[in-house]
Design an enzyme around this catalytic site. Structure first.
Site, mmCIF file in Angstrom:
data_model
loop_
_atom_site.group_PDB
_atom_site.id
_atom_site.type_symbol
_atom_site.label_atom_id
_atom_site.label_comp_id
_atom_site.label_asym_id
_atom_site.label_seq_id
_atom_site.Cartn_x
_atom_site.Cartn_y
_atom_site.Cartn_z
ATOM 1 N N HIS A 268 28.620 -11.313 -6.112
ATOM 2 C CA HIS A 268 29.580 -10.525 -5.339
ATOM 3 C C HIS A 268 29.812 -9.202 -6.069
ATOM 4 O O HIS A 268 29.951 -9.191 -7.300
ATOM 5 C CB HIS A 268 30.916 -11.276 -5.205
ATOM 6 C CG HIS A 268 32.004 -10.426 -4.604
ATOM 7 N ND1 HIS A 268 32.101 -10.210 -3.253
ATOM 8 C CD2 HIS A 268 33.007 -9.712 -5.185
ATOM 9 C CE1 HIS A 268 33.135 -9.412 -3.018
ATOM 10 N NE2 HIS A 268 33.701 -9.097 -4.190
ATOM 11 N N GLY B 298 -6.308 5.576 -1.450
ATOM 12 C CA GLY B 298 -4.950 5.084 -1.210
ATOM 13 C C GLY B 298 -4.720 4.641 0.210
ATOM 14 O O GLY B 298 -3.771 3.918 0.496
ATOM 15 N N GLY B 299 -5.572 5.095 1.127
ATOM 16 C CA GLY B 299 -5.469 4.658 2.514
ATOM 17 C C GLY B 299 -4.205 5.125 3.207
ATOM 18 O O GLY B 299 -3.528 6.072 2.780
ATOM 19 N N THR B 300 -3.871 4.447 4.282
ATOM 20 C CA THR B 300 -2.732 4.831 5.115
ATOM 21 C C THR B 300 -1.428 4.820 4.348
ATOM 22 O O THR B 300 -0.640 5.761 4.415
ATOM 23 C CB THR B 300 -2.634 3.893 6.332
ATOM 24 O OG1 THR B 300 -3.806 4.036 7.132
ATOM 25 C CG2 THR B 300 -1.411 4.230 7.176
ATOM 26 N N CYS B 301 -1.161 3.756 3.598
ATOM 27 C CA CYS B 301 0.139 3.597 2.941
ATOM 28 C C CYS B 301 0.468 4.788 2.050
ATOM 29 O O CYS B 301 1.539 5.383 2.166
ATOM 30 C CB CYS B 301 0.166 2.312 2.121
ATOM 31 S SG CYS B 301 1.708 2.063 1.214
ATOM 32 N N GLU C 202 -15.432 5.606 -0.245
ATOM 33 C CA GLU C 202 -14.277 6.139 0.482
ATOM 34 C C GLU C 202 -14.669 7.465 1.134
ATOM 35 O O GLU C 202 -15.113 8.387 0.450
ATOM 36 C CB GLU C 202 -13.095 6.338 -0.464
ATOM 37 C CG GLU C 202 -11.889 7.015 0.173
ATOM 38 C CD GLU C 202 -11.407 6.316 1.439
ATOM 39 O OE1 GLU C 202 -11.374 6.975 2.502
ATOM 40 O OE2 GLU C 202 -11.073 5.115 1.369
#
Length: 460
Positions: free
Chosen positions: A440, A39-42, A34
């Site tokens: 409901h 964790g990247g973009t998210c 990395e």
């Protein structure tokens, strides 16, 4: 000296770490490389910080509406540094948790640095060389910078900059009327900025049906956001008050002056500096790595997962890429991309939940199509919450009685859509869902009623 592993994963986004977990659990030695943030973009600049900001913007909006619910408050103000700090903490906690998980993973070597191919199965990181019979690319993507006159001469923001912003712009001009741009436009309007959306196309979120696009536009304009579509000649120039944005529209001012400009015109894969040519790995005209139905590239032993393969631009599709690869490699399964049914959401308020075909796409197939649409004013839960904007629409195949697609634009739409998505994924008829008995009061309880209203689309 060459370092040898059973597998190399490039990129610690949504697919890489869980794949590392499965491979190491199977007894393999794995190198996970990395070059920036785990964790990247998210985790870092996408889903987590933006949805945290959306929540803060919703709180401000609801506070301003308090009197609608019989609640009396004072003036509502936004502490933007505190808002940004809250989003930053959510990001840091998530990233730290991922790093701790990877650090404790037996059999994993986490390497920080920029990976580049030097051959089909050799990757260099700084001065080190690594090789493995299995290489997985999970390198993600980044915001595109459009080729528009003057764009390089003025300051501008992208999604990464926006999630770190700790001030409210006086006037935010958003270039691009799709998902990222619309979410930032609404949240910053609710934080107190004047906002203008500039879209080159005839309407917002052009991939959606026209009725969805028009309804989203109306929701944004009701909150005081200016929308300029048909802006077919966008240009930028420096201005004493920020940035002058030239728009060639059919009506309105030809030049807008924004204190800040957000470029939200799409994303591009992080594939241009990986040395893919040295490995012989094929890409398409947009830079996406070409993969087959099993996520394999044209080079044996190399797979591409997530945003860089052009087969899905969402966190959940990236994670599903991992699931497909792991199932096939480790579980003796036979999972394919073509089996995947993709749902997604636009996180404006109210949100848009979508799955499958639009009505327009379904009609273009030539099959006999059934359509039903009901306003959110028919949903008791929406009325009780005082959030009745939007509608539900379901599209079905008249012959097979299968649901082809659906849109729920309304409160809870991003959650309610899963009732339809699950039935489609299970390949059940619309009649099976028709006889479900929803709770409901919920948003989902209107779905059987919408199905009862399905009627053939009139021929043009």
């Amino acid at each position: 000296m060459m370092q040898r592993f059973d597998a190399i994963i490039v990129g610690a986004g949504q697919a890489g770490p869980p794949l590392a977990g499965r491979l190491t659990a199977a007894g393999m030695t794995v190198a996970l490389i990395e070059r920036k943030l785990v964790g990247g973009t998210c985790v870092n600049t996408g889903c987590m910080p933006t949805k945290t900001l959306v929540a803060s913007a919703y709180a401000a909006h609801l506070a301003r509406r308090a009197q609608d619910f019989g609640i009396v408050t004072g003036a509502v103000s936004v502490d933007m540094p505190a808002v940004a700090a809250r989003a930053g903490k959510v990001v840091l906690d998530a990233r730290t948790g991922n790093e701790r998980w990877l650090g404790d993973m037996a059999g994993l070597t986490l390497i920080r640095g920029h990976a580049r191919f030097t051959g089909p199965n050799v990757i260099a990181v700084d001065d080190a060389e690594l090789t493995a019979p299995r290489i997985f690319l999970n390198v993600g993507g980044r915001a595109s910078v459009p080729d528009m006159p003057g764009v390089g001469d003025v300051p501008h923001l992208d999604n990464t900059d926006m999630v770190a912003l700790d001030l409210v712009p006086e006037h935010l001009v958003v270039i691009g009327g799709s998902y990222v741009g619309l979410e930032f436009a609404q949240m910053y309007r609710r934080f107190g900025a004047d906002v203008t959306i500039v879209e080159r196309g005839r309407r917002l979120i052009a991939h959606e049906d026209a009725d969805v696009s028009d309804a989203v536009r109306a929701i944004l304009e009701d909150e005081g956001i200016a929308v300029r579509t048909g802006a077919n000649c966008i240009a930028f120039a420096a201005h004493d008050s920020g940035v002058a944005v030239t728009v060639d529209c059919h009506a309105g001012e030809l030049v807008l002056v924004g204190s800040h400009v957000l470029l939200a015109v799409g994303r591009r894969p992080n594939t241009d500096d990986l040395g893919l040519d040295l490995a012989g790995i094929a890409t398409d005209g947009k830079g996406d790595i070409v993969v087959d139905d099993l996520l394999q590239t044209n080079v044996p032993g190399v797979w591409a997962l997530g945003d860089c393969n052009g087969r899905g631009a969402f966190t959940h599709t990236a994670y599903n890429d991992f699931e497909i690869v792991a199932a096939n490699l480790l579980d003796g399964d036979d999972r394919t991309l073509s089996e995947r049914l993709v749902g997604y959401a636009l996180y404006t308020d109210p949100p848009l939940g979508r799955v499958g075909m639009t009505q327009s796409e379904a009609e273009k197939t030539g099959r006999p199509v059934l359509v039903s649409k009901r306003p959110m004013t028919r949903v008791g839960r929406a009325v009780e919450k005082g959030e009745t904007k939007g509608f539900m629409k379901i599209v079905a195949d008249a012959g097979t009685r299968r649901i082809l697609g659906a849109a729920i634009l309304g409160t809870g739409g991003d959650e309610a859509i899963h009732g339809i998505l699950d039935m489609m994924n299970a390949d059940q008829t619309l009649d099976a869902l028709r006889w479900a008995v929803p709770i409901h009061p919920t948003v989902s309880e209107l779905i059987p009623t919408v199905l009862l209203g399905l009627e053939p689309v009139a021929k043009a």
